[in-house]
Design a protein around this motif. Structure first.
Motif, short mmCIF file in Angstrom:
data_model
loop_
_atom_site.label_atom_id
_atom_site.label_comp_id
_atom_site.label_asym_id
_atom_site.label_seq_id
_atom_site.Cartn_x
_atom_site.Cartn_y
_atom_site.Cartn_z
N ALA A 150 59.21 45.19 40.49
CA ALA A 150 58.83 44.59 39.20
C ALA A 150 58.05 43.63 38.65
CB ALA A 150 60.32 43.72 39.22
N ILE A 151 58.21 43.58 37.56
CA ILE A 151 57.05 42.97 36.97
C ILE A 151 57.89 41.30 36.58
CG2 ILE A 151 55.29 42.52 35.14
CD1 ILE A 151 54.33 44.35 36.87
N SER A 152 57.20 40.24 36.95
CA SER A 152 58.30 39.14 36.36
C SER A 152 57.46 38.77 35.82
CB SER A 152 58.53 38.23 38.00
OG SER A 152 57.17 37.81 38.32
N VAL A 153 57.75 37.45 34.44
CA VAL A 153 57.10 36.68 33.58
C VAL A 153 56.05 36.31 34.48
CG1 VAL A 153 57.80 35.15 32.35
CG2 VAL A 153 59.11 36.84 32.10
N GLN A 154 56.15 35.64 35.06
CA GLN A 154 55.45 35.10 36.29
C GLN A 154 53.88 35.99 36.41
OE1 GLN A 154 58.33 34.60 36.95
NE2 GLN A 154 59.12 32.78 36.30
N GLU A 155 54.64 36.51 36.77
CA GLU A 155 53.16 38.41 37.88
C GLU A 155 52.68 38.30 36.24
OE1 GLU A 155 54.54 40.00 40.89
OE2 GLU A 155 55.87 40.56 38.86
N TYR A 156 53.66 38.30 35.33
CA TYR A 156 52.28 39.32 33.25
C TYR A 156 51.62 38.01 33.34
CZ TYR A 156 52.12 41.05 28.94
OH TYR A 156 51.99 42.40 27.84
N VAL A 157 52.38 37.17 32.85
CA VAL A 157 51.50 35.78 32.76
C VAL A 157 50.75 35.32 33.27
CG1 VAL A 157 51.67 33.39 31.57
CG2 VAL A 157 53.38 34.82 31.51
N ALA A 158 51.00 35.29 34.67
CA ALA A 158 49.48 35.39 35.46
C ALA A 158 48.68 37.14 35.04
CB ALA A 158 49.64 35.46 36.89
N ALA A 159 48.47 37.84 35.11
CA ALA A 159 47.99 38.20 34.51
C ALA A 159 47.21 38.28 33.16
CB ALA A 159 48.84 40.02 34.25
N ALA A 168 36.43 39.59 36.81
CA ALA A 168 36.09 40.98 37.71
C ALA A 168 37.26 41.88 37.65
CB ALA A 168 36.61 40.74 38.70
N GLU A 169 36.02 42.95 37.55
CA GLU A 169 37.08 44.31 36.96
C GLU A 169 38.56 44.90 37.47
OE1 GLU A 169 35.68 46.80 34.37
OE2 GLU A 169 34.65 45.37 33.81
N ASP A 170 38.50 44.77 38.73
CA ASP A 170 39.69 45.22 39.74
C ASP A 170 41.03 44.20 40.11
OD1 ASP A 170 41.55 47.43 40.31
OD2 ASP A 170 40.59 46.88 42.39
N THR A 171 40.92 42.92 38.89
CA THR A 171 42.14 42.13 38.94
C THR A 171 43.48 42.47 38.75
OG1 THR A 171 41.43 40.88 36.62
CG2 THR A 171 40.41 40.50 39.08
N PRO A 172 44.24 41.69 38.22
CA PRO A 172 46.10 41.93 37.66
C PRO A 172 45.27 42.64 36.04
CG PRO A 172 46.50 40.62 38.93
CD PRO A 172 44.65 41.11 39.59
N GLY A 173 44.90 41.46 35.94
CA GLY A 173 44.98 40.89 34.40
C GLY A 173 43.76 41.72 33.82
#
Length: 188
Positions: A150-159, A168-173
């Protein structure tokens, strides 16, 4: 490095300028909300639909507050670029407002109401943003940094922060927007 990040900011400006008139206006923000409502099959009059529209109202208010330097109700590319560099790249003022908006967006994406945004739900959100089905799968795999499915708020904000600060090209964001949009400056 700086050129990649500036290009990403310019690309998101193009994404938000839905009507392609060179400025972000309230009508553009409502068009984005409408795109998501249609993607989720949610009428604007439903409770979830109203919540999404209210989240986009708050998003507009946040944009105006932080980006509309001349207070004309329209955000030009330079205003957006300067504000995004200050707010995200330089760790400026978006903080709490942005977290609330992301939470509202992920609440809408949680169509089965289990309190989590799984790969299928996140795919709807990203497809509305213009990602292909294959890109959606790759994006989910990169954004689900804790591997819990699952995608959490924290993961989305970090992305989002990663998108604007890490060239960088291959990072979450780097997976938040279509690669064609990011590489060419084209929008959907």
């Amino acid at each position: 490095m700086k050129q990649v990040l500036q290009h990403r900011i310019d690309s998101t400006f193009a994404h938000y300028d839905v009507n392609r008139n060179g400025v972000i206006e309230l009508a553009d923000v409502y068009a984005l909300a409408d795109r998501l409502l249609r993607a989720f099959g949610e009428p604007a009059s439903s409770e979830r639909g109203r919540e999404l529209v209210e989240a986009y109202d708050r998003f507009w208010e946040m944009l105006v507050e932080h980006c509309d330097a001349d207070r004309d109700g329209r955000i030009g590319p330079a205003e957006y670029r300067d504000a995004m560099i200050e707010a995200v790249v330089d760790n400026g003022p978006f903080g709490t407002d942005f977290l609330e908006i992301v939470q509202s967006l992920l609440d809408i994406a949680d169509t089965n109401g289990d309190g989590r945004v799984d790969a299928t739900e996140f795919q709807v959100l990203l497809k509305a943003r213009g990602l292909s089905e294959a890109e959606c799968g790759l994006a989910f795999a990169h954004l689900d940094t804790d591997g819990d499915g699952a995608i959490s708020v924290q993961e989305y904000v970090a992305a989002v922060r990663d998108y604007y600060t890490n060239p960088a090209e291959d990072t979450p964001g780097s997976w938040l927007y279509p690669k064609a949009l990011e590489c060419t400056g084209l929008s959907h």
